[in-house]
Design an enzyme around this catalytic site. Structure first.
Site, mmCIF file in Angstrom:
data_model
loop_
_atom_site.group_PDB
_atom_site.id
_atom_site.type_symbol
_atom_site.label_atom_id
_atom_site.label_comp_id
_atom_site.label_asym_id
_atom_site.label_seq_id
_atom_site.Cartn_x
_atom_site.Cartn_y
_atom_site.Cartn_z
ATOM 1 N N LYS A 156 0.800 -1.225 0.000
ATOM 2 C CA LYS A 156 0.000 0.000 0.000
ATOM 3 C C LYS A 156 0.831 1.273 0.000
ATOM 4 C CE LYS A 156 -4.484 -1.705 1.275
ATOM 5 N NZ LYS A 156 -5.574 -1.768 2.254
ATOM 6 N N ARG B 224 -3.965 -9.988 4.784
ATOM 7 C CA ARG B 224 -4.353 -10.118 3.372
ATOM 8 C C ARG B 224 -3.180 -9.598 2.539
ATOM 9 N NH1 ARG B 224 -6.706 -6.873 -0.596
ATOM 10 N NH2 ARG B 224 -8.330 -7.859 -1.876
#
Length: 259
Positions: free
Chosen positions: A206, A241
């Site tokens: 991210k 995840r």
């Protein structure tokens, strides 16, 4: 939890697993590398992504889902959607649980679908949608505000008939949070664990990791992701995840021994 994006426009792997044979190959690879859950998504939720609607999402999702279920009959499959028709179709096609980035806010009927299926649901904290989330980043205190939001979403889910034992919390790293707010959430993860709901975190590749590392290429953020995953192990997070299942699986095995 291994990520399989069945989209042309996801932020780091859009188009890679768009065809059923590509998705099956990736699913088998991730399971072999240590994934406990496969998370299939056919609607990109990156900031700025255009929504495609339930019909197109099902058109993308169902063929790979059906093939993965056929080739991997024992796999635990999660479907990343915030639309009730997609959730219903996915569960009928063999998915085991639903991962809703809106926490049941975008389509309240999704909670009813999950309740009737008696299946797990991930309730994630977010604000707005892909077009507006980056403008909705003002919090009194991001950790306490996220905790309050997750409790509110949980109350709605339980009122809709979802069993408390089937609820998983996700604080929503990168969804309506600044880089510093994401880091604060990670430093204060233990506060999010106090209500007893299993935590799922999705730090993989991210932007906030890229900001810390000064690395604009999402696929080159593996080791930053690894550091975050170690923090998750330390804090007792139940599920992470990730895209890079093989190395992260090994990192988690070692981190689990340490903490």
């Amino acid at each position: 939890m291994g990520v399989i994006n069945i989209t042309p426009d996801s932020f780091s792997d859009g188009g890679q697993f768009f065809k059923p044979d590509q998705a099956i190959e990736e699913a088998q690879k991730q399971l072999h590398q240590g994934a406990d859950v496969l998370d299939l998504g056919a609607q990109s939720t990156r900031p700025g992504a255009e929504e495609v609607g339930a019909e197109e999402e099902c058109h993308r999702l169902l063929p790979p889902l059906i093939e993965i279920r056929s080739h991997c009959p024992d796999a635990l499959i999660s479907v990343d959607t915030f639309l009730a028709p997609v959730a219903a179709a996915a569960l009928e096609a063999g998915a085991n649980w639903i991962n809703d980035v809106s926490g049941g806010c975008r389509d309240p009927e999704l909670l009813r679908v999950v309740a009737e299926a008696h299946c797990p649901i991930v309730l994630m904290h977010s604000r707005g949608n892909s077009q507006s989330m980056d403008q909705l980043i003002v919090y009194n205190n991001v950790t306490t505000d996220v905790l309050t939001g997750l409790r509110q979403r949980t109350d709605k889910a339980i009122k809709a008939g979802v069993e408390p034992s089937q609820i998983i919390w996700d604080p929503g790293l990168g969804f309506a949070k600044t880089h510093d707010q994401n880091l604060q959430l990670l430093r204060e993860l233990e506060q999010l664990n106090q209500d007893g709901f299993p935590l799922l975190l999705g730090p993989s590749r991210k932007r906030f990791i890229g900001a810390v590392l000064k690395e604009p290429r999402p696929k080159e953020r593996l080791w930053g992701t690894a550091a975050v995953v170690c923090r998750c192990a330390q804090a007792g997070v139940a599920i992470v995840r990730v895209h890079d299942v093989g190395p992260i699986s090994q990192i988690l095995q070692m981190a689990t021994e340490l903490w």
